[in-house]
Design a protein around this motif. Structure first.
Motif, mmCIF file in Angstrom:
data_model
loop_
_atom_site.group_PDB
_atom_site.id
_atom_site.type_symbol
_atom_site.label_atom_id
_atom_site.label_comp_id
_atom_site.label_asym_id
_atom_site.label_seq_id
_atom_site.Cartn_x
_atom_site.Cartn_y
_atom_site.Cartn_z
ATOM 1 N N VAL A 91 52.257 65.565 103.671
ATOM 2 C CA VAL A 91 52.662 65.301 105.051
ATOM 3 C C VAL A 91 51.721 66.057 105.980
ATOM 4 N N ALA A 92 51.049 65.317 106.864
ATOM 5 C CA ALA A 92 50.155 65.925 107.848
ATOM 6 C C ALA A 92 50.888 66.027 109.184
ATOM 7 N N GLU A 93 51.029 67.236 109.693
ATOM 8 C CA GLU A 93 51.680 67.468 110.988
ATOM 9 C C GLU A 93 50.755 68.330 111.839
ATOM 10 N N LEU A 94 50.374 67.790 112.993
ATOM 11 C CA LEU A 94 49.387 68.438 113.833
ATOM 12 C C LEU A 94 49.952 69.589 114.665
ATOM 13 N N VAL A 95 51.255 69.572 114.935
ATOM 14 C CA VAL A 95 51.887 70.589 115.792
ATOM 15 C C VAL A 95 52.651 71.577 114.912
ATOM 16 N N PRO A 96 52.155 72.795 114.732
ATOM 17 C CA PRO A 96 52.830 73.761 113.850
ATOM 18 C C PRO A 96 54.296 73.996 114.203
ATOM 19 N N ALA A 97 54.634 73.913 115.485
ATOM 20 C CA ALA A 97 56.023 74.156 115.893
ATOM 21 C C ALA A 97 56.976 73.149 115.262
ATOM 22 N N VAL A 98 56.523 71.916 115.046
ATOM 23 C CA VAL A 98 57.391 70.900 114.439
ATOM 24 C C VAL A 98 57.753 71.310 113.013
ATOM 25 N N VAL A 99 56.804 71.882 112.292
ATOM 26 C CA VAL A 99 57.089 72.382 110.940
ATOM 27 C C VAL A 99 58.059 73.555 111.015
ATOM 28 N N ALA A 100 57.871 74.441 111.986
ATOM 29 C CA ALA A 100 58.774 75.583 112.162
ATOM 30 C C ALA A 100 60.184 75.114 112.495
ATOM 31 N N TRP A 101 60.314 74.079 113.325
ATOM 32 C CA TRP A 101 61.635 73.542 113.658
ATOM 33 C C TRP A 101 62.308 72.968 112.418
ATOM 34 N N ALA A 102 61.501 72.327 111.550
ATOM 35 C CA ALA A 102 62.057 71.736 110.330
ATOM 36 C C ALA A 102 62.615 72.810 109.395
ATOM 37 N N ARG A 103 61.980 73.951 109.384
ATOM 38 C CA ARG A 103 62.442 75.043 108.519
ATOM 39 C C ARG A 103 63.462 75.946 109.222
ATOM 40 N N GLY A 104 63.584 75.790 110.539
ATOM 41 C CA GLY A 104 64.494 76.631 111.310
ATOM 42 C C GLY A 104 65.697 75.865 111.820
ATOM 43 N N PRO A 105 65.726 75.494 113.122
ATOM 44 C CA PRO A 105 66.916 74.872 113.707
ATOM 45 C C PRO A 105 67.355 73.576 113.024
ATOM 46 N N MET A 106 66.390 72.804 112.486
ATOM 47 C CA MET A 106 66.739 71.519 111.878
ATOM 48 C C MET A 106 66.774 71.570 110.359
ATOM 49 N N ALA A 107 66.864 72.750 109.783
ATOM 50 C CA ALA A 107 66.835 72.887 108.324
ATOM 51 C C ALA A 107 67.936 72.080 107.643
ATOM 52 N N GLU A 108 69.098 71.991 108.275
ATOM 53 C CA GLU A 108 70.201 71.242 107.671
ATOM 54 C C GLU A 108 69.854 69.759 107.548
ATOM 55 N N ILE A 109 69.162 69.208 108.548
ATOM 56 C CA ILE A 109 68.759 67.809 108.495
ATOM 57 C C ILE A 109 67.769 67.582 107.362
ATOM 58 N N PHE A 110 66.851 68.505 107.170
ATOM 59 C CA PHE A 110 65.806 68.337 106.152
ATOM 60 C C PHE A 110 66.328 68.531 104.737
ATOM 61 N N ALA A 111 67.465 69.186 104.595
ATOM 62 C CA ALA A 111 68.185 69.260 103.320
ATOM 63 C C ALA A 111 67.297 69.692 102.153
ATOM 64 N N GLY A 112 66.420 70.642 102.390
ATOM 65 C CA GLY A 112 65.586 71.164 101.320
ATOM 66 C C GLY A 112 64.408 70.305 100.917
ATOM 67 N N SER A 113 64.163 69.213 101.640
ATOM 68 C CA SER A 113 63.100 68.285 101.238
ATOM 69 C C SER A 113 61.713 68.919 101.302
ATOM 70 N N LEU A 114 61.521 69.889 102.199
ATOM 71 C CA LEU A 114 60.203 70.526 102.307
ATOM 72 C C LEU A 114 59.903 71.395 101.091
ATOM 73 N N ASP A 115 60.929 71.762 100.342
ATOM 74 C CA ASP A 115 60.741 72.603 99.164
ATOM 75 C C ASP A 115 60.673 71.792 97.873
ATOM 76 N N ASP A 116 60.749 70.466 97.967
ATOM 77 C CA ASP A 116 60.597 69.612 96.788
ATOM 78 C C ASP A 116 59.196 69.822 96.207
ATOM 79 N N SER A 117 59.100 69.930 94.901
ATOM 80 C CA SER A 117 57.817 70.213 94.253
ATOM 81 C C SER A 117 56.794 69.111 94.453
ATOM 82 N N ARG A 118 57.246 67.929 94.839
ATOM 83 C CA ARG A 118 56.322 66.803 95.070
ATOM 84 C C ARG A 118 55.682 66.840 96.450
#
Length: 224
Positions: A91-118
């Motif tokens: 996954v290519a994301e140009l804005v670092p803050a969007v990645v931080a939001w995914a791991r922070g305030p929106m972590a529940e929405i992402f449901a651990g998908s960023l930590d999938d080994s794939r």
């Protein structure tokens, strides 16, 4: 009515505009100025972007997928659900803050998908990854703007030009697909895809299942 609360903001890559993350109860929104780029209640067409692409490459062994734009992760999670354990997703994301939001305030929405080994997250321009090698990807999925025009990052215009589309075709393996999400149709973009020697399908889908706004997904296939 529950009011919207702004949780954070970040400048776009050109420094000229501002992305804002907002929350209302359990609902999230990412805004660019007065335009809503995405909303956590409206995920149908973003999921369809992955589902349609994965269907087209179902016979590929050890598929390697490039997703342009992390957003709220709907496309990523749909791809993970459709692909086997031997898949690789970048996954290519140009804005670092969007990645931080995914791991922070929106972590529940992402449901651990960023930590999938794939999954690998790259904080970089998806165009750079597209141009980095020939025949590297089974599918390239683009949801970095509201359509085939650079909105968040003006440099994205190059992705949708004939030259940019030809680069994407070169980056695909034989039988690979380029899938592009848009909030509406664009006849000129369809023509450019064909000029870049893709076989093109234009699929109409809904923002939320069978309801909501009509969106468009182009599925452009490189001949085997």
């Amino acid at each position: 009515m529950i009011p919207w609360i702004q949780l954070d903001s970040a400048k776009t890559p050109d420094g000229q505009q501002e992305l804002r993350l907002k929350r209302r109860g359990s609902e999230f929104s990412i805004m660019l100025g007065t335009n809503e780029l995405m909303n956590s209640r409206l995920n149908g067409s973003e999921e369809a972007l992955a589902e349609l692409s994965c269907q087209r490459i179902a016979g590929h062994r050890q598929p390697k997928i490039l997703i342009g734009g992390l957003g709220m992760g709907f496309t990523l999670r749909a791809a993970l659900a459709d692909l086997g354990d031997n898949a690789e997703i970048v996954v290519a994301e140009l804005v670092p803050a969007v990645v931080a939001w995914a791991r922070g305030p929106m972590a529940e929405i992402f449901a651990g998908s960023l930590d999938d080994s794939r999954v690998t997250i790259r904080e970089t321009d998806v165009g750079q990854l597209i141009r980095s090698g020939a025949g590297a990807w089974d599918a390239i999925l683009l949801d970095v703007d509201n359509g085939p025009e650079g909105i968040v990052h003006k440099g994205n215009d190059a992705l949708y030009s004939v030259a940019g589309l030809s680069a994407a075709r070169t980056a695909l393996k034989p039988g690979g697909v380029l899938a592009v999400w848009s909030q509406g149709p664009d006849a000129g973009f369809t023509r450019r895809l064909k000029q870049a020697a893709f076989a093109v399908e234009e699929v109409n889908t809904r923002a939320n299942g069978k309801r909501g706004a009509r969106h468009v997904i182009w599925i452009a296939t490189k001949a085997s």
